[in-house]
Scaffold this motif. Sequence first.
Motif, short mmCIF file in Angstrom:
data_model
loop_
_atom_site.label_atom_id
_atom_site.label_comp_id
_atom_site.label_asym_id
_atom_site.label_seq_id
_atom_site.Cartn_x
_atom_site.Cartn_y
_atom_site.Cartn_z
N ILE A 198 -7.35 25.17 66.63
CA ILE A 198 -7.26 26.46 67.33
C ILE A 198 -6.64 26.27 68.71
CG2 ILE A 198 -8.52 28.45 68.24
CD1 ILE A 198 -10.75 27.90 66.23
N VAL A 199 -5.58 27.02 69.01
CA VAL A 199 -5.04 27.06 70.37
C VAL A 199 -5.93 27.96 71.21
CG1 VAL A 199 -3.14 27.93 71.79
CG2 VAL A 199 -2.63 26.57 69.76
N LEU A 200 -6.31 27.48 72.38
CA LEU A 200 -7.05 28.30 73.35
C LEU A 200 -6.14 28.53 74.54
CD1 LEU A 200 -10.57 26.55 73.36
CD2 LEU A 200 -9.86 28.59 72.07
N ALA A 245 4.00 20.41 71.84
CA ALA A 245 4.97 21.03 72.74
C ALA A 245 5.88 21.91 71.91
CB ALA A 245 5.77 19.97 73.50
N THR A 246 6.51 22.87 72.55
CA THR A 246 7.41 23.76 71.81
C THR A 246 8.81 23.16 71.74
OG1 THR A 246 8.21 25.01 73.73
CG2 THR A 246 6.18 25.81 72.66
N ALA A 247 9.50 23.49 70.65
CA ALA A 247 10.95 23.25 70.55
C ALA A 247 11.52 24.44 69.80
CB ALA A 247 11.26 21.96 69.82
N ALA A 254 5.02 26.74 62.71
CA ALA A 254 5.82 27.94 63.00
C ALA A 254 4.88 29.06 63.45
CB ALA A 254 6.59 28.37 61.75
N ASP A 255 5.25 29.71 64.56
CA ASP A 255 4.44 30.75 65.17
C ASP A 255 4.80 32.09 64.54
OD1 ASP A 255 2.53 31.45 67.04
OD2 ASP A 255 3.88 31.34 68.78
N MET A 256 3.83 32.74 63.90
CA MET A 256 4.16 34.02 63.25
C MET A 256 4.37 35.09 64.32
SD MET A 256 2.14 33.90 59.69
CE MET A 256 3.34 35.08 59.10
N GLY A 260 -5.47 23.26 74.09
CA GLY A 260 -5.50 24.18 75.21
C GLY A 260 -4.16 24.38 75.90
N ILE A 261 -3.98 25.57 76.44
CA ILE A 261 -2.88 25.85 77.39
C ILE A 261 -3.51 26.71 78.47
CG2 ILE A 261 -1.99 27.67 75.81
CD1 ILE A 261 0.79 27.15 77.25
N GLY A 262 -3.58 26.18 79.67
CA GLY A 262 -4.27 26.89 80.75
C GLY A 262 -5.75 27.03 80.50
N ILE A 267 5.03 19.68 66.83
CA ILE A 267 6.06 20.53 67.42
C ILE A 267 5.77 21.98 67.02
CG2 ILE A 267 8.52 21.12 67.49
CD1 ILE A 267 9.21 18.25 66.94
N LEU A 268 5.65 22.83 68.03
CA LEU A 268 5.43 24.26 67.79
C LEU A 268 6.73 25.02 68.02
CD1 LEU A 268 3.53 26.77 67.40
CD2 LEU A 268 3.25 26.77 69.89
N VAL A 269 7.21 25.69 66.97
CA VAL A 269 8.31 26.62 67.17
C VAL A 269 7.64 27.93 67.56
CG1 VAL A 269 10.41 27.64 66.23
CG2 VAL A 269 9.62 25.42 65.38
N GLY A 270 7.45 28.10 68.85
CA GLY A 270 6.68 29.24 69.38
C GLY A 270 7.49 30.52 69.35
N ASP A 271 6.76 31.64 69.28
CA ASP A 271 7.45 32.92 69.44
C ASP A 271 7.85 33.10 70.91
OD1 ASP A 271 4.89 33.31 70.39
OD2 ASP A 271 4.65 35.31 69.52
N SER A 272 7.42 32.17 71.77
CA SER A 272 7.92 32.12 73.15
C SER A 272 9.43 31.84 73.15
CB SER A 272 7.17 31.05 73.95
OG SER A 272 7.21 29.80 73.29
N LEU A 273 9.99 31.56 71.97
CA LEU A 273 11.45 31.63 71.74
C LEU A 273 12.02 32.86 72.43
CD1 LEU A 273 14.05 30.91 69.94
CD2 LEU A 273 13.13 32.58 68.33
N GLY A 280 -5.17 28.54 64.39
CA GLY A 280 -5.59 29.77 65.06
C GLY A 280 -5.11 29.81 66.50
N HIS A 281 -5.27 30.95 67.14
CA HIS A 281 -4.86 31.12 68.54
C HIS A 281 -5.76 32.19 69.16
CE1 HIS A 281 -1.16 31.73 71.47
NE2 HIS A 281 -2.32 31.89 72.10
N LEU A 282 -6.63 31.77 70.08
CA LEU A 282 -7.59 32.68 70.71
C LEU A 282 -7.45 32.62 72.23
CD1 LEU A 282 -10.80 31.79 68.62
CD2 LEU A 282 -9.36 33.84 68.35
N VAL A 338 1.50 27.26 59.76
CA VAL A 338 1.82 28.43 60.58
C VAL A 338 0.69 28.64 61.59
CG1 VAL A 338 3.16 29.54 58.75
CG2 VAL A 338 0.73 30.14 59.03
N LYS A 339 1.01 29.35 62.67
CA LYS A 339 0.01 29.74 63.66
C LYS A 339 0.03 31.24 63.79
CE LYS A 339 0.64 29.08 68.33
NZ LYS A 339 0.53 30.48 68.82
N LEU A 340 -1.13 31.84 63.93
CA LEU A 340 -1.15 33.28 64.20
C LEU A 340 -2.23 33.62 65.22
CD1 LEU A 340 -3.61 34.79 62.34
CD2 LEU A 340 -1.99 34.20 60.54
#
Length: 260
Positions: free
Chosen positions: A175-177, A18-20, A79-81, A198-200, A37-43, A132-134, A108-110
């Motif tokens: 890998i995030v899908l 989950a993000t924080a 940490a989300d790049m 996964g997300i969605g 814990i994902l510090v998402g760029d959804s910040l 990863g994130h695809l 890190v995630k990119l």
Amino acid sequence: MNVPKIVKMKGKEKIVMATAYDAPTARILQDAGIDIILVGDSLGNNVLGYDSTIPVTMEEMLIHVKAVRRGADNAFIVADMPFLSYGVSVEEGIKNAGLFMKAGANAVKLEGGREFSELIGKLISIGIPVMGHLGFTPQSLNVVGGYKVRGKATEEKERLLEDASILEETGVFSIVLEMVIENVAKEVTETISIPTIGIGSGRYCDGQVLVFHDIVGLNPDFKPKFAKRYMNAYEEMLKAVSQFKDEVKNRTFPAEEHKF
Ligand SMILES: Nc1nc(=O)c2c([nH]1)NC[C@@H]1CN(c3ccc(C(=O)N[C@@H](CCC(=O)O)C(=O)O)cc3)CN21
Ligand SMILES: CC(C)C(=O)C(=O)O
Ligand SMILES: [Mg+2]
């Protein structure tokens, strides 16, 4: 939690991410036993008031990665790049990923596949784990032309499967899908030996990630199909603040017990 433990969870136990973006939220996620814990760029959308993730900078992200680490001393933090922190050159990507590690991240995630193989390989070789994130990658919003489900067309599906395998070979630990059609996310998950989160992307990924604000219902105007609201924090908070306001106005707060 650490990288080998996360990889070993595949096929055994679902991984929960989950993000924080701040210390108190990080504390809640750590106490709830969230695996990552994902510090998402959804910040950008959820805290800074931007309407996409594109404007988010390294400087902004670093402040929040440090805050999350202070709130969750034992958590595994990714940490989300942000946009343009790794797309210009391998050198800049390494420097920025290194800044996240120095700020307290564990990985890190990119966003992206084969186009970042060289960078990802170098990061791992110098000791920086990469996620990863695809699928739908929000930083490519302006190229893709909107928030769209991925993997429907045959060539899109093939590309996704290839990118997942290339990322695995390059050494990413997971890998995030994002918004991948369920049967394709299932096929990717069955094809690679590292966990998919996964997300969605349906029921068959090795783990699931949601944005904190979507879990608790802090964004009254954003309710994507894939998210589930477990409470309505916006309404609860609105009620609390309104009561405070009313009680000051009608002189019931502060009361006898609040005075010195
Ligand atoms: N609060 C929040 N939650 C997120 O999941 C999230 C962010 N912010 N910001 C960064 C990205 C952007 N994301 C988004 C943004 C919009 C849609 C969206 O509009 N979805 C619609 C249409 C999907 C479709 O085309 O079928 C939906 O109903 O799900 C989805 C994901 C996911 N990420
Ligand atoms: C939605 C997740 C995967 C993300 O990248 C973010 O929160 O920025
Ligand atoms: Mg992101």
